[in-house]
Design a protein around this motif. Structure first.
Motif, mmCIF file in Angstrom:
data_model
loop_
_atom_site.group_PDB
_atom_site.id
_atom_site.type_symbol
_atom_site.label_atom_id
_atom_site.label_comp_id
_atom_site.label_asym_id
_atom_site.label_seq_id
_atom_site.Cartn_x
_atom_site.Cartn_y
_atom_site.Cartn_z
ATOM 1 N N ASP A 16 0.851 -1.184 0.000
ATOM 2 C CA ASP A 16 0.000 0.000 0.000
ATOM 3 C C ASP A 16 0.887 1.235 0.000
ATOM 4 N N VAL A 17 0.281 2.392 -0.202
ATOM 5 C CA VAL A 17 1.008 3.659 -0.214
ATOM 6 C C VAL A 17 0.465 4.550 0.888
ATOM 7 N N HIS A 18 1.378 5.024 1.737
ATOM 8 C CA HIS A 18 0.995 5.926 2.821
ATOM 9 C C HIS A 18 1.324 7.357 2.409
ATOM 10 N N ARG A 19 0.382 8.259 2.657
ATOM 11 C CA ARG A 19 0.578 9.684 2.379
ATOM 12 C C ARG A 19 0.486 10.456 3.694
ATOM 13 N N LEU A 20 1.504 11.255 3.973
ATOM 14 C CA LEU A 20 1.556 11.997 5.221
ATOM 15 C C LEU A 20 1.874 13.455 4.952
#
Length: 239
Positions: free
Chosen positions: A32-36
C-alpha cells in the motif's frame, strides 16, 4: 490504491523494479502507499518492523530521543531510498521514530513476511535487497563523513553537500536547489552542534551569497565553493 496503480508503483520503485511481473503481482496484495503531511509519524520507535518501505515523494526523517526531551535527527531518506532495511530483515523493532520532513510525503509499504520467504529462493529479489543494504551503508558512511568533517562549519558544509548530491537539482542560473526546508535546530542536531553556532554559520553564508534558505528549501550558489569550505578557515574553531 487500485491494483494496477500499485503494480506500476512497485515496478518503478528502486527496490522492486528488477523483479519480473509475475513476482511483482504476488506482492501487490501486501502493498500500500501511505501519504503523510509534514510532522506526521509513519512509525514509532519500538514498533515491530514488519514492512519494507520505499520513499516515493518527499523526505522521511528518523528521530530519536534516547536520554532527553530533545530529539536527535538520525537520518534523512528521499525518493527511491529505503529506510530501516537492516531491522526489517532481522525482524527487529524500529530504533527511531519516522516523520514526514517535507510538506507532503508518499511511502510505498510492502509486508516483509512474503518477501523474506521469497528472498530465500528468488535470486533477483535477493540481489535487490542486497543493493538496498549497500545503499544503506553508503548513507551511513555519509553520516560518518559529516560527523568526522571537523569543526561545526565543516560538518554543516558536509551535510549540505550530502543533501545537494542526493536531493538537489541544478537550475538554469547554475545554482543547486534542494527542496528540503530544515530548521537550524534540525541541522544542529544532525551535525552535533549548538543551534547558535549553526545560525551564525548560515548567516555568514547568506551574507556571502553562498547559501540562501527559504521555506521551500535552500539554494547553493556553487557546489565547488561550498566544498572548498571543507578545507578552508572556519568560523567556529572554539566549538
Amino acid at each position: 490504491m487500485q491494483r494496477e496503480s500499485l503494480l506500476r508503483t512497485l515496478s518503478t520503485s528502486r527496490l522492486f523494479r528488477s523483479l519480473d511481473p509475475e513476482l511483482l503481482a504476488t506482492l501487490v496484495p501486501h502493498a500500500d502507499v501511505h501519504r503523510l503531511h509534514q510532522g506526521e509519524c509513519l512509525w514509532r520507535r519500538g514498533a515491530p518492523a514488519e514492512h519494507f518501505h520505499v520513499v516515493l515523494r518527499g523526505v522521511l526523517e528518523l528521530q530519536r530521543a534516547p536520554t532527553s526531551h530533545e530529539s536527535t535527527l538520525i537520518a534523512l531518506f528521499g525518493p527511491g531510498e529505503s529506510p530501516a532495511i537492516p531491522v526489517t530483515l532481522e525482524r527487529r523493532a524500529f530504533i527511531a521514530d519516522a516523520y514526514a520532513a517535507t510538506p507532503s510525503l508518499e511511502v510505498l509499504r510492502v509486508a516483509s513476511a512474503p518477501i523474506l520467504e521469497l528472498v530465500q529462493t528468488d535470486v533477483r529479489l535477493a540481489l535487490a535487497i542486497n543493493r538496498a543494504l549497500l545503499e544503506h551503508c553508503v548513507l551511513l558512511h555519509a553520516k560518518i563523513d559529516v560527523l568526522a568533517a571537523g569543526t561545526v562549519q565543516r560538518r554543516v558544509a558536509a551535510f549540505m553537500l550530502d543533501l545537494a548530491e542526493r536531493f538537489g537539482d541544478e537550475g538554469i542560473d547554475g545554482k543547486t536547489y534542494v527542496p528540503l526546508a530544515l530548521s537550524r535546530a534540525h541541522v544542529a542536531t544532525y551535525v552535533g552542534a549548538r543551534v547558535e553556532t549553526v545560525i551564525r554559520i548560515f548567516s555568514q553564508w547568506h551574507k556571502e551569497g553562498l547559501v540562501a534558505t527559504s521555506k521551500e528549501g535552500f539554494a547553493i550558489r556553487s557546489i565547488d565553493e561550498l566544498r572548498a569550505t571543507l578545507g578552508g578557515a572556519s568560523l567556529d574553531d572554539e566549538d
